[in-house]
Design an enzyme around this catalytic site. Structure first.
Site, PDB file in Angstrom:
ATOM      1  N   ARG A  92      38.893  36.685  43.784  1.00 42.83           N
ATOM      2  CA  ARG A  92      37.759  35.926  44.329  1.00 42.83           C
ATOM      3  C   ARG A  92      36.495  36.765  44.192  1.00 42.83           C
ATOM      4  O   ARG A  92      36.381  37.822  44.822  1.00 42.83           O
ATOM      5  CB  ARG A  92      38.006  35.586  45.796  1.00 42.83           C
ATOM      6  CG  ARG A  92      36.932  34.715  46.454  1.00 42.83           C
ATOM      7  CD  ARG A  92      37.236  34.506  47.938  1.00 42.83           C
ATOM      8  NE  ARG A  92      38.568  33.952  48.154  1.00 42.83           N
ATOM      9  CZ  ARG A  92      39.159  33.868  49.343  1.00 42.83           C
ATOM     10  NH1 ARG A  92      38.538  34.333  50.428  1.00 42.83           N
ATOM     11  NH2 ARG A  92      40.366  33.352  49.454  1.00 42.83           N
ATOM     12  N   HIS A 137      40.613  39.716  48.368  1.00 43.48           N
ATOM     13  CA  HIS A 137      40.739  38.975  47.118  1.00 43.48           C
ATOM     14  C   HIS A 137      39.806  39.528  46.042  1.00 43.48           C
ATOM     15  O   HIS A 137      40.103  39.432  44.847  1.00 43.48           O
ATOM     16  CB  HIS A 137      40.398  37.499  47.337  1.00 43.48           C
ATOM     17  CG  HIS A 137      41.493  36.687  47.951  1.00 43.48           C
ATOM     18  ND1 HIS A 137      42.503  36.111  47.203  1.00 43.48           N
ATOM     19  CD2 HIS A 137      41.725  36.339  49.232  1.00 43.48           C
ATOM     20  CE1 HIS A 137      43.309  35.435  48.006  1.00 43.48           C
ATOM     21  NE2 HIS A 137      42.864  35.559  49.243  1.00 43.48           N
ATOM     22  N   ASP A 144      46.827  33.855  47.283  1.00 39.28           N
ATOM     23  CA  ASP A 144      47.222  32.801  48.220  1.00 39.28           C
ATOM     24  C   ASP A 144      48.190  31.887  47.490  1.00 39.28           C
ATOM     25  O   ASP A 144      47.857  31.363  46.417  1.00 39.28           O
ATOM     26  CB  ASP A 144      46.001  31.976  48.664  1.00 39.28           C
ATOM     27  CG  ASP A 144      45.016  32.768  49.497  1.00 39.28           C
ATOM     28  OD1 ASP A 144      45.384  33.834  50.015  1.00 39.28           O
ATOM     29  OD2 ASP A 144      43.861  32.306  49.632  1.00 39.28           O
ATOM     30  N   GLU A 220      47.671  34.089  58.234  1.00 42.21           N
ATOM     31  CA  GLU A 220      47.735  33.097  57.159  1.00 42.21           C
ATOM     32  C   GLU A 220      49.077  33.231  56.431  1.00 42.21           C
ATOM     33  O   GLU A 220      49.298  34.211  55.732  1.00 42.21           O
ATOM     34  CB  GLU A 220      46.581  33.287  56.169  1.00 42.21           C
ATOM     35  CG  GLU A 220      45.208  33.086  56.791  1.00 42.21           C
ATOM     36  CD  GLU A 220      44.068  33.389  55.839  1.00 42.21           C
ATOM     37  OE1 GLU A 220      42.923  32.994  56.141  1.00 42.21           O
ATOM     38  OE2 GLU A 220      44.311  34.025  54.786  1.00 42.21           O
ATOM     39  N   HIS A 223      48.913  34.145  52.509  1.00 43.99           N
ATOM     40  CA  HIS A 223      48.081  35.251  52.029  1.00 43.99           C
ATOM     41  C   HIS A 223      48.908  36.533  51.868  1.00 43.99           C
ATOM     42  O   HIS A 223      49.509  37.005  52.830  1.00 43.99           O
ATOM     43  CB  HIS A 223      46.954  35.473  53.044  1.00 43.99           C
ATOM     44  CG  HIS A 223      46.029  36.605  52.742  1.00 43.99           C
ATOM     45  ND1 HIS A 223      44.708  36.418  52.399  1.00 43.99           N
ATOM     46  CD2 HIS A 223      46.213  37.943  52.759  1.00 43.99           C
ATOM     47  CE1 HIS A 223      44.113  37.586  52.213  1.00 43.99           C
ATOM     48  NE2 HIS A 223      45.015  38.529  52.431  1.00 43.99           N
TER      49      HIS A 223
END
Length: 246
Positions: A92, A137, A144, A220, A223
């Site tokens: 990301r 990320h 994910d 999460e 993740h």
């Protein structure tokens, strides 16, 4: 002949990074593990912002080679059982993270609240640990993902991410108790009351990823971060590009 040899000597092959358009050490997951299903949410509108995120120019999973190879081993482990990994986000860009943080400060934009954060105040998403101004990320070794039955695809249910199976936003994966990117306590790895099947699927995913070198994030279930990541102190900001794009 002499001219041909001279020309050959002048043609120097480009390093792998130049050939792919990616920094050294990064790869497109499809080049390493082509059978892993990709559903890169931030390249489209099926996400908590309701629009493409900045710096996502293609729906491609990009990772460090080390992380991609670890995922390939995980895929090889579950494929004989008729299962497949489904990745929703990989590398990301830092600019994408900044775009998300800007979104958290826009109190007027609540268009996706009913689906992705029905019981949580948008202003608290960062404070509660769901979003961060510095994302792991951006180092390229966090992913994910979930697990699906081979051949299963997302359906059309668009209810709240915390709703029952068949009613909540459909990711096309096994029952994990919530949809992906569900900003809610029910998405915490050890959340109570999610049901026996969902708890078993979360445990299966966590064990699979741990065996292949990843650690989980408690808030999460989707993740996972590579333990031996190659760039632990860096954040990258190149855009997410399709294969062959420079």
């Amino acid at each position: 002949m002499r001219l041909a040899l001279l020309l050959a000597a002048l043609i120097v092959p480009l390093p792998a990074a130049a050939q792919t358009g990616l920094p050294e050490g990064f790869v497109h997951l499809a080049d390493v593990a082509p059978t892993i299903r990709q559903d890169i949410r931030y390249a489209g509108a099926r996400n908590f912002l309701g629009r493409p995120v900045a710096f996502y120019l293609a729906g491609e999973c990009i990772l460090t080679r080390r992380a991609a190879e670890a995922l390939s081993r995980a895929q090889a482990e579950i494929a004989p059982r008729g299962l497949t990994l489904v990745v929703w986000d990989c590398y990301r860009p830092a600019g994408a993270v900044a775009d998300m943080m800007t979104w958290t400060r826009d109190a007027a934009d609540q268009r996706m609240k009913a689906i992705f954060y029905p019981a949580v105040d948008k202003a608290r998403l960062s404070l509660d640990g769901y979003l961060s101004a510095r994302s792991t990320h951006s180092r390229g070794s966090t992913v994910d993902l979930g697990i699906a039955r081979a051949g299963a695809m997302p359906g059309y249910a668009t209810g709240a991410c915390t709703a029952a199976t068949g009613q909540r936003f459909d990711d096309g994966v096994l029952d994990f108790g919530t949809s992906y990117d569900c900003f809610d306590p029910r998405a915490h790895v050890r959340a109570p009351g999610i049901g026996r099947e969902a708890a078993a699927n979360r445990a299966m995913l966590a064990a699979l990823m741990q065996r292949n070198g990843f650690r989980a994030y408690a808030k999460e279930w989707w993740h996972f971060q590579l333990v031996s990541e190659p760039f632990p102190g860096r954040s990258f900001d190149f855009p997410v590009m399709r294969r062959g794009q420079r």
